[in-house]
Design a protein around this motif. Structure first.
Motif, PDB file in Angstrom:
ATOM      1  N   ARG A 119       0.424  -1.420  -0.061  1.00  0.00           N
ATOM      2  CA  ARG A 119      -0.136   0.477  -0.155  1.00  0.00           C
ATOM      3  C   ARG A 119       0.673   1.189   0.259  1.00  0.00           C
ATOM      4  N   PHE A 120       2.445   1.760   1.136  1.00  0.00           N
ATOM      5  CA  PHE A 120       2.467   2.753   0.635  1.00  0.00           C
ATOM      6  C   PHE A 120       3.366   2.827  -0.577  1.00  0.00           C
ATOM      7  N   GLU A 121       4.126   1.581  -0.970  1.00  0.00           N
ATOM      8  CA  GLU A 121       5.043   2.176  -2.372  1.00  0.00           C
ATOM      9  C   GLU A 121       3.496   2.031  -3.502  1.00  0.00           C
ATOM     10  N   ASN A 122       2.832   1.836  -3.337  1.00  0.00           N
ATOM     11  CA  ASN A 122       1.599   1.950  -4.069  1.00  0.00           C
ATOM     12  C   ASN A 122       0.456   3.178  -4.323  1.00  0.00           C
ATOM     13  N   LEU A 123       0.780   4.286  -2.912  1.00  0.00           N
ATOM     14  CA  LEU A 123       0.189   5.030  -2.695  1.00  0.00           C
ATOM     15  C   LEU A 123       0.729   6.129  -3.621  1.00  0.00           C
ATOM     16  N   ARG A 124      -0.081   6.808  -4.178  1.00  0.00           N
ATOM     17  CA  ARG A 124       0.189   8.014  -5.021  1.00  0.00           C
ATOM     18  C   ARG A 124      -0.783   8.817  -4.708  1.00  0.00           C
ATOM     19  N   MET A 125       0.014  10.403  -5.188  1.00  0.00           N
ATOM     20  CA  MET A 125      -0.535  11.713  -4.556  1.00  0.00           C
ATOM     21  C   MET A 125      -1.761  12.470  -5.337  1.00  0.00           C
ATOM     22  N   VAL A 126      -2.949  12.778  -6.013  1.00  0.00           N
ATOM     23  CA  VAL A 126      -3.488  13.045  -7.102  1.00  0.00           C
ATOM     24  C   VAL A 126      -3.263  14.639  -7.457  1.00  0.00           C
ATOM     25  N   SER A 127      -4.207  14.990  -8.721  1.00  0.00           N
ATOM     26  CA  SER A 127      -3.452  16.505  -8.803  1.00  0.00           C
ATOM     27  C   SER A 127      -3.960  17.425  -7.829  1.00  0.00           C
ATOM     28  N   ASN A 128      -5.155  17.169  -8.097  1.00  0.00           N
ATOM     29  CA  ASN A 128      -6.165  18.217  -6.968  1.00  0.00           C
ATOM     30  C   ASN A 128      -6.170  17.956  -5.552  1.00  0.00           C
ATOM     31  N   GLU A 129      -4.899  17.121  -5.063  1.00  0.00           N
ATOM     32  CA  GLU A 129      -5.321  16.655  -3.520  1.00  0.00           C
ATOM     33  C   GLU A 129      -4.177  17.201  -2.514  1.00  0.00           C
ATOM     34  N   PHE A 130      -4.126  17.802  -1.312  1.00  0.00           N
ATOM     35  CA  PHE A 130      -3.948  18.359  -0.940  1.00  0.00           C
ATOM     36  C   PHE A 130      -2.903  17.971  -0.229  1.00  0.00           C
ATOM     37  N   VAL A 131      -1.663  18.446   0.389  1.00  0.00           N
ATOM     38  CA  VAL A 131       0.052  18.096   1.283  1.00  0.00           C
ATOM     39  C   VAL A 131      -0.850  17.464   2.761  1.00  0.00           C
ATOM     40  N   SER A 132      -1.834  17.813   3.034  1.00  0.00           N
ATOM     41  CA  SER A 132      -2.180  17.310   4.524  1.00  0.00           C
ATOM     42  C   SER A 132      -3.217  16.262   4.477  1.00  0.00           C
ATOM     43  N   GLN A 133      -3.615  16.010   3.083  1.00  0.00           N
ATOM     44  CA  GLN A 133      -4.843  14.716   3.063  1.00  0.00           C
ATOM     45  C   GLN A 133      -3.786  13.846   2.453  1.00  0.00           C
ATOM     46  N   PHE A 134      -2.994  13.946   1.406  1.00  0.00           N
ATOM     47  CA  PHE A 134      -1.762  12.692   1.338  1.00  0.00           C
ATOM     48  C   PHE A 134      -0.773  11.930   2.565  1.00  0.00           C
ATOM     49  N   SER A 135      -0.768  13.154   3.326  1.00  0.00           N
ATOM     50  CA  SER A 135       0.189  13.556   4.410  1.00  0.00           C
ATOM     51  C   SER A 135      -0.475  12.166   5.750  1.00  0.00           C
ATOM     52  N   ILE A 136      -1.652  12.260   6.066  1.00  0.00           N
ATOM     53  CA  ILE A 136      -2.754  11.156   6.547  1.00  0.00           C
ATOM     54  C   ILE A 136      -2.674   9.862   6.037  1.00  0.00           C
ATOM     55  N   LYS A 137      -2.732  10.109   4.842  1.00  0.00           N
ATOM     56  CA  LYS A 137      -3.080   8.476   4.266  1.00  0.00           C
ATOM     57  C   LYS A 137      -1.201   7.734   5.196  1.00  0.00           C
ATOM     58  N   LEU A 138      -0.346   8.255   4.820  1.00  0.00           N
ATOM     59  CA  LEU A 138       0.969   7.954   5.394  1.00  0.00           C
ATOM     60  C   LEU A 138       1.350   7.314   5.864  1.00  0.00           C
ATOM     61  N   CYS A 139       0.547   8.651   7.253  1.00  0.00           N
ATOM     62  CA  CYS A 139       0.611   8.319   9.044  1.00  0.00           C
ATOM     63  C   CYS A 139      -0.376   7.165   8.817  1.00  0.00           C
ATOM     64  N   VAL A 140      -1.181   6.595   8.454  1.00  0.00           N
ATOM     65  CA  VAL A 140      -1.848   6.043   8.559  1.00  0.00           C
ATOM     66  C   VAL A 140      -1.482   5.119   8.326  1.00  0.00           C
ATOM     67  N   ILE A 141      -0.733   4.478   7.504  1.00  0.00           N
ATOM     68  CA  ILE A 141      -0.222   3.358   7.170  1.00  0.00           C
ATOM     69  C   ILE A 141       1.418   2.930   8.270  1.00  0.00           C
ATOM     70  N   ALA A 142       1.864   4.510   7.840  1.00  0.00           N
ATOM     71  CA  ALA A 142       2.885   4.509   9.662  1.00  0.00           C
ATOM     72  C   ALA A 142       2.331   3.480  10.490  1.00  0.00           C
ATOM     73  N   ASN A 143       0.904   4.408  11.436  1.00  0.00           N
ATOM     74  CA  ASN A 143       0.970   4.053  12.686  1.00  0.00           C
ATOM     75  C   ASN A 143       0.372   2.482  12.419  1.00  0.00           C
ATOM     76  N   GLU A 144       0.086   1.770  11.294  1.00  0.00           N
ATOM     77  CA  GLU A 144      -0.677   0.599  11.405  1.00  0.00           C
ATOM     78  C   GLU A 144       1.088  -0.397  11.199  1.00  0.00           C
ATOM     79  N   ALA A 145       1.565   0.310  11.225  1.00  0.00           N
ATOM     80  CA  ALA A 145       2.920  -0.571  10.649  1.00  0.00           C
ATOM     81  C   ALA A 145       3.526  -0.778  11.668  1.00  0.00           C
ATOM     82  N   LYS A 146       3.469   0.546  13.080  1.00  0.00           N
ATOM     83  CA  LYS A 146       4.577   0.563  14.387  1.00  0.00           C
ATOM     84  C   LYS A 146       3.271  -0.689  14.801  1.00  0.00           C
TER      85      LYS A 146
END
Length: 209
Positions: free
Chosen positions: A104-131
């Motif tokens: 999921r982490f490797e395949n995650l992509r940021m779409v052109s109209n997506e905010f940085v805050s939205q994408f960073s939350i997705k990364l944090c969710v994966i990181a927290n689950e892994a932790k």
């Protein structure tokens, strides 16, 4: 647990490694039947006591879920074998979940109209689950992933970060804050630009009247 059992004596640990079964005796027809406890030898009684001590220690040192798995075990070895199989299964499930998170982490992509805050939350969710599963996604991994996924409008920002060479020391949350500030500035510039265009159009209309 091991030290506690060994502390009960060498024979206690032997019941864990080699197992223990109630003594049996052979009938005249060569059939094995349980031996009456009154007929047990001193050694057989002692092994039974050591097994009981070892089994009680196992019962006392596991959590409620594990206790339910070994409740019917008659020997310390049986209990240990059940727990080992359960742990191996849990480890297999954990590895599978971690592999899934990595994909999921490797395949995650940021779409052109997506905010940085939205994408960073997705990364944090994966990181927290892994932790929670025992794996830590360090800051430099998250930073590089975010920079790699930024859309073309951030090309200049990515170039500056690459030249500065501090992506290995930059904290993920600091990068997110920097990019969010950039987003706010761009949004404000666009707002002012739109406002200027509207004012200009109004002026042209007034001149034509």
């Amino acid at each position: 647990m091991t030290q506690l059992i060994q502390g009960q004596g060498e024979d206690a640990w032997t019941t864990v490694e080699e197992g223990w079964e109630p003594p049996c005796e052979t009938t005249e027809t060569s059939a094995k039947i349980p031996k009456l406890k009154a007929r047990w030898t001193t050694d057989e009684n002692n092994l039974s006591k050591f097994n009981a001590r070892a089994l009680n220690i196992v019962f006392d040192t596991v959590n409620d879920d594990a206790f339910k798995l070994i409740l019917v075990c008659a020997s310390a070895k049986q209990a240990r074998d059940v727990l080992q199989k359960s742990n191996e299964g849990n480890s297999s499930v954990k590895r599978t979940r971690l592999d899934h998170l990595a994909t999921r982490f490797e395949n995650l992509r940021m779409v052109s109209n997506e905010f940085v805050s939205q994408f960073s939350i997705k990364l944090c969710v994966i990181a927290n689950e892994a932790k929670n599963l025992g794996k830590t996604y360090k800051d430099h991994k998250l930073v590089k992933k975010l920079l790699r996924c930024l859309p073309p409008k951030y090309a200049a920002h990515k170039a500056v970060m690459k030249v500065s060479g501090n992506t290995n020391t930059l904290k993920f949350e600091d990068l997110v804050d920097m990019l969010k500030s950039e987003e706010m500035e761009v949004a404000e510039d666009l707002r002012l630009l739109d406002k200027g265009i509207i004012i200009k159009v109004d002026e042209v209309k007034n001149d034509q009247l």
